[in-house]
Design a protein around this motif. Structure first.
Motif, PDB file in Angstrom:
ATOM      1  N   LYS A   1      -4.796  11.911  -6.923  1.00 45.65           N
ATOM      2  CA  LYS A   1      -5.216  12.094  -6.011  1.00 45.65           C
ATOM      3  C   LYS A   1      -5.793  10.856  -5.138  1.00 45.65           C
ATOM      4  O   LYS A   1      -5.856  10.770  -4.043  1.00 45.65           O
ATOM      5  CB  LYS A   1      -6.465  12.844  -6.086  1.00 45.65           C
ATOM      6  CG  LYS A   1      -7.533  13.170  -5.043  1.00 45.65           C
ATOM      7  CD  LYS A   1      -8.682  14.196  -5.134  1.00 45.65           C
ATOM      8  CE  LYS A   1      -9.586  14.113  -3.853  1.00 45.65           C
ATOM      9  NZ  LYS A   1     -10.722  15.165  -4.069  1.00 45.65           N
ATOM     10  N   TYR A   2      -5.789   9.675  -5.794  1.00 46.82           N
ATOM     11  CA  TYR A   2      -6.093   8.589  -5.432  1.00 46.82           C
ATOM     12  C   TYR A   2      -5.172   7.354  -5.686  1.00 46.82           C
ATOM     13  O   TYR A   2      -4.444   7.256  -6.904  1.00 46.82           O
ATOM     14  CB  TYR A   2      -7.613   8.087  -5.954  1.00 46.82           C
ATOM     15  CG  TYR A   2      -8.917   9.084  -5.496  1.00 46.82           C
ATOM     16  CD1 TYR A   2      -9.242   8.769  -4.168  1.00 46.82           C
ATOM     17  CD2 TYR A   2      -9.430   9.817  -6.144  1.00 46.82           C
ATOM     18  CE1 TYR A   2     -10.406   9.663  -3.737  1.00 46.82           C
ATOM     19  CE2 TYR A   2     -10.485  10.736  -5.944  1.00 46.82           C
ATOM     20  CZ  TYR A   2     -10.751  10.456  -4.470  1.00 46.82           C
ATOM     21  OH  TYR A   2     -11.727  11.260  -4.347  1.00 46.82           O
TER      22      TYR A   2
ATOM     23  N   CYS B   1      -3.974   4.251 -10.061  1.00 45.09           N
ATOM     24  CA  CYS B   1      -3.769   5.495  -9.643  1.00 45.09           C
ATOM     25  C   CYS B   1      -5.008   6.321 -10.640  1.00 45.09           C
ATOM     26  O   CYS B   1      -5.267   5.910 -11.711  1.00 45.09           O
ATOM     27  CB  CYS B   1      -2.563   6.582  -9.776  1.00 45.09           C
ATOM     28  SG  CYS B   1      -1.101   5.269  -9.328  1.00 45.09           S
ATOM     29  N   GLY B   2      -5.373   7.364  -9.972  1.00 46.22           N
ATOM     30  CA  GLY B   2      -6.436   8.435 -10.709  1.00 46.22           C
ATOM     31  C   GLY B   2      -6.976   9.537  -9.854  1.00 46.22           C
ATOM     32  O   GLY B   2      -6.438   9.634  -8.638  1.00 46.22           O
TER      33      GLY B   2
ATOM     34  N   ASN C   1       1.142  -1.049  -0.020  1.00 41.81           N
ATOM     35  CA  ASN C   1      -0.013   0.168  -0.129  1.00 41.81           C
ATOM     36  C   ASN C   1       0.852   1.271  -0.091  1.00 41.81           C
ATOM     37  O   ASN C   1       0.661   2.144  -0.711  1.00 41.81           O
ATOM     38  CB  ASN C   1      -0.897  -0.219   1.194  1.00 41.81           C
ATOM     39  CG  ASN C   1      -1.867  -0.864   0.981  1.00 41.81           C
ATOM     40  OD1 ASN C   1      -3.014  -0.592   0.118  1.00 41.81           O
ATOM     41  ND2 ASN C   1      -2.136  -2.173   1.780  1.00 41.81           N
ATOM     42  N   SER C   2       1.986   1.315   0.771  1.00 43.68           N
ATOM     43  CA  SER C   2       2.611   2.610   0.832  1.00 43.68           C
ATOM     44  C   SER C   2       3.775   2.739  -0.506  1.00 43.68           C
ATOM     45  O   SER C   2       3.723   3.722  -0.981  1.00 43.68           O
ATOM     46  CB  SER C   2       3.663   2.372   2.057  1.00 43.68           C
ATOM     47  OG  SER C   2       4.469   1.097   1.803  1.00 43.68           O
ATOM     48  N   GLY C   3       3.734   1.525  -0.940  1.00 47.46           N
ATOM     49  CA  GLY C   3       4.668   1.736  -2.417  1.00 47.46           C
ATOM     50  C   GLY C   3       3.675   2.072  -3.328  1.00 47.46           C
ATOM     51  O   GLY C   3       4.170   3.162  -4.194  1.00 47.46           O
TER      52      GLY C   3
ATOM     53  N   TYR D   1       3.965   5.841  -5.352  1.00 47.95           N
ATOM     54  CA  TYR D   1       3.929   5.994  -6.885  1.00 47.95           C
ATOM     55  C   TYR D   1       3.119   6.998  -7.193  1.00 47.95           C
ATOM     56  O   TYR D   1       3.215   7.994  -7.937  1.00 47.95           O
ATOM     57  CB  TYR D   1       3.515   4.625  -7.465  1.00 47.95           C
ATOM     58  CG  TYR D   1       3.713   4.654  -9.029  1.00 47.95           C
ATOM     59  CD1 TYR D   1       4.873   4.511  -9.664  1.00 47.95           C
ATOM     60  CD2 TYR D   1       2.516   4.849  -9.707  1.00 47.95           C
ATOM     61  CE1 TYR D   1       4.814   4.734 -11.198  1.00 47.95           C
ATOM     62  CE2 TYR D   1       2.248   4.949 -11.058  1.00 47.95           C
ATOM     63  CZ  TYR D   1       3.354   4.613 -11.952  1.00 47.95           C
ATOM     64  OH  TYR D   1       3.567   4.853 -12.940  1.00 47.95           O
ATOM     65  N   CYS D   2       1.600   6.827  -6.681  1.00 50.11           N
ATOM     66  CA  CYS D   2       0.576   7.975  -7.200  1.00 50.11           C
ATOM     67  C   CYS D   2       0.900   9.112  -6.859  1.00 50.11           C
ATOM     68  O   CYS D   2       0.567  10.224  -7.766  1.00 50.11           O
ATOM     69  CB  CYS D   2      -0.780   7.145  -6.595  1.00 50.11           C
ATOM     70  SG  CYS D   2      -1.293   5.472  -7.429  1.00 50.11           S
TER      71      CYS D   2
END
Length: 619
Positions: free
Chosen positions: A545-546, A557-558, A532-534, A538-539
């Motif tokens: 934002k997400y 991501c998005g 999750n942290s990775g 990245y995002c």
């Protein structure tokens, strides 16, 4: 010494148990979705689309020996190589466009030992036997036995309602289950009949009772359940009107039907009918059965041979199936321009000989131990792009997975190769196949003597039966009203975020419906196993934002989550490949995170919709 009372009690208990005995045969997925029906339209393209389960001996023309030649089945019992099929389900959107509704799994087939009298002999289906239940042309309800055998269960666990003979009048949050009970009284001589029904008859209670004198031989009873995920289309209801229709063009549901071609080992089935008298429904409790490996069961398939669109948005149903609402019976349609050609089987690979590479089959992947270690992702992924990436990294194997993922390496372990199913079109070229969930379309450097020729099917391994610990019981008085047991073990969705990412907050578990578009369109990859942290890192680096993790080993991501919706936390139950103590979503489910700090807006990246090779539409 037994008393008379004890003997009577034992006899009553035995007969009661035999009256409620049944087993539940799970079929994991469709073998094929195509206009094929060897009962009604042998040797021809069928009139309407079917979802077909069972053995891979299925064909446009088939007999008992061909069914028994199957090397795998999507249903669990190895001794059963039968085929089971029904029409499948479509939704009509408000704008008039049509789209197939996702089928959840394959089917559940109930085998029930229903007798007219306690001492009535139940028989296995004979060699060459086939039958049809229901009438595809019906558009109204007249409450006869044949129509009472068809029912719908609108699944709403918070507000359950009775089953209905046609489509429901409300949205079904937990899915729509379509059901059909087959006649069990045989005339004792014909394996089929002109209408594929007259050699059979229903008992006087439809699913229970006595057989008529014209059909005195009692066969084992079968009943189908097929489940569809209708909830994503809850906004397509107009003034309470159901937006769903069968592939026959039936918007009422009264024309639902089922077909069955026997492929059982007859002696084994008869032993099970005589002796497997448990009322638990657990098929593994019958000692006469052996079972297919679940990977082989899930991946068993037949390549489509009818070249037409069967998935995605379309203007009309496959075949000549105009929507006919009744109440008069529907009339067969023809000469509408739909193809009638049975072509060559569609290929699950592409010729890469121009690049000096060859297809090496569909391999299995594992989240905790990747088959090919080097990884990248791209929403415009193609086979060529993946091969080029692997070449640039000095690798000799390229593998594509889940439409938009690329993996590279220098070797593949022998135990990862097999007859697996790669069925997802590439994100960048829908005419190519780019693996599937935890399945790799593998290409290797160099040309084989017979380039791009997939391996033939092999016999699937057998697993020793393991009794289940939970069951659903059917009472003896039940009349086509069967419940499906769904057991979910809740898993914790992590909320702890490392200090540098403290501006990110958990949004819980979220739907990623994949088709027609992903909730978060940008796939993330940074050369490490997913956490999750990775993924958040990245995002955040890409100003999104997400961030969302999915299926244990994917990052997306998005900036907009309007295509998704909150789901129960228990749905996000797959451990992260980079940290098994965390949960990284699940199948079609995102462990979702939001950046609460204002960020620069970026343009969303379009996502080519997923469609299925099994359904024969990737154009």
């Amino acid at each position: 010494m037994k008393t008379v009372a004890t003997s009577v009690a034992l006899a009553v208990a035995l007969l009661s148990n035999m009256a409620t005995a049944f087993w539940r045969l799970p079929c994991a997925s469709p073998l094929l979705v195509e206009r094929a029906d060897p009962i009604v339209n042998p040797g021809k393209v069928a009139g309407h689309l079917h979802t077909i389960m069972g053995g891979n001996g299925f064909g446009f023309e088939m007999d008992y020996n061909q069914a028994r030649s199957s090397t795998c089945s999507t249903c669990s019992v190895k001794e059963d190589l039968s085929n089971y099929w029904t029409p499948n389900l479509f939704v009509k959107a408000k704008n008039g466009s049509l789209h197939e509704v996702e089928q959840i799994g394959g089917a559940t087939v109930y085998y029930l030992q229903r007798r007219g009298t306690p001492d009535e002999k139940l028989r296995a289906f004979p060699k060459g036997f086939r039958m049809l239940a229901g009438d595809p042309y019906l558009r109204s309800y007249t409450n006869n036995k044949e129509q009472r055998a068809v029912s719908y269960a609108c699944l709403d666990y918070n507000n359950p309602e009775p089953e209905t003979p046609g489509f429901p009048t409300k949205n079904c949050p937990n899915g729509l289950r379509m059901q059909v009970f087959f006649p069990s009284c045989w005339n004792g001589k014909d394996l089929d009949s002109l209408d594929h029904k007259s050699h059979m008859a229903y008992p006087d209670g439809t699913d229970t009772g006595k057989c008529p004198p014209t059909h005195p031989v009692r066969l084992i009873s079968i009943f189908y359940e097929v489940l569809f995920n209708t909830n994503p289309y809850k906004d397509q209801w107009v003034y309470g009107k159901c937006p769903f229709l069968l592939s026959t063009g039936d918007p009422t549901g009264y024309g639902f039907h089922g077909d069955f071609v026997n492929g059982w080992d007859i002696d084994t089935l008869q032993k099970a009918v005589d002796n497997c008298n448990a009322d638990s429904g657990v098929v593994e409790e019958c000692p006469y059965f052996s079972f297919f490996d679940k990977n082989i069961q899930n991946d068993c398939h037949i390549a489509p041979r009818v070249d037409e669109q069967t998935s995605g948005w379309m203007d009309k149903l496959p075949g000549c199936n105009a929507i006919q609402a009744g109440p008069a019976n529907a009339t067969p349609q023809s000469n509408c321009g739909a193809t009638t050609v049975i072509g060559e089987s569609k290929k699950a690979y592409s010729d890469m000989s121009a690049k000096g590479w060859s297809y090496d089959g569909c391999a299995i992947d594992k989240l905790d131990s990747r088959t090919l270690p080097i990884r990248t992702g791209d929403n415009d992924m193609t086979i060529e792009k993946c091969i080029d990436y692997c070449v640039s990294n000095g690798q000799t194997y390229a593998g594509l997975q889940y439409s938009n993922e690329c993996y590279c390496g220098t070797s593949i372990a022998a135990d990862r190769k097999g007859d697996y199913l790669c069925a997802m079109p590439c994100a960048g070229d829908a005419s190519e196949i780019c693996g599937d969930g935890q399945r790799l379309s593998v290409y290797k450097k160099g040309l084989d003597k017979l380039p791009n020729t997939p391996r033939p099917n092999k016999l699937a391994p057998v697993i020793t039966p393991t009794p289940q610990t939970t069951s659903t019981r059917i009472p003896a008085t039940s009349t086509v009203n069967y419940s499906t047991l769904i057991k979910v073990t809740p898993r914790r969705v992590p909320t702890d975020i490392p200090a540098p990412l403290a501006n990110w907050v958990s949004k819980g578990c979220y739907l990623d419906q994949v088709n027609p578009s992903r909730t978060l369109p940008k796939m993330g990859s940074w050369g490490e196993k997913i956490t999750n942290s990775g993924c958040i890192n990245y995002c955040q680096s890409k100003s999104f934002k997400y961030a969302g993790t999915e299926y244990g080993g994917q990052c997306y991501c998005g900036n907009d989550i309007s295509l998704g919706k909150p789901m129960p936390a228990a749905n996000c139950n797959m451990a992260c490949e980079g940290n098994p103590k965390e949960m990284c979503g699940g199948p079609g489910r995102l462990t979702l995170w939001e950046n609460t700090k204002a960020i620069r807006k970026t343009r969303s990246i379009p996502r080519i919709a997923r469609s299925f090779y099994k359904r024969g539409a990737w154009a």
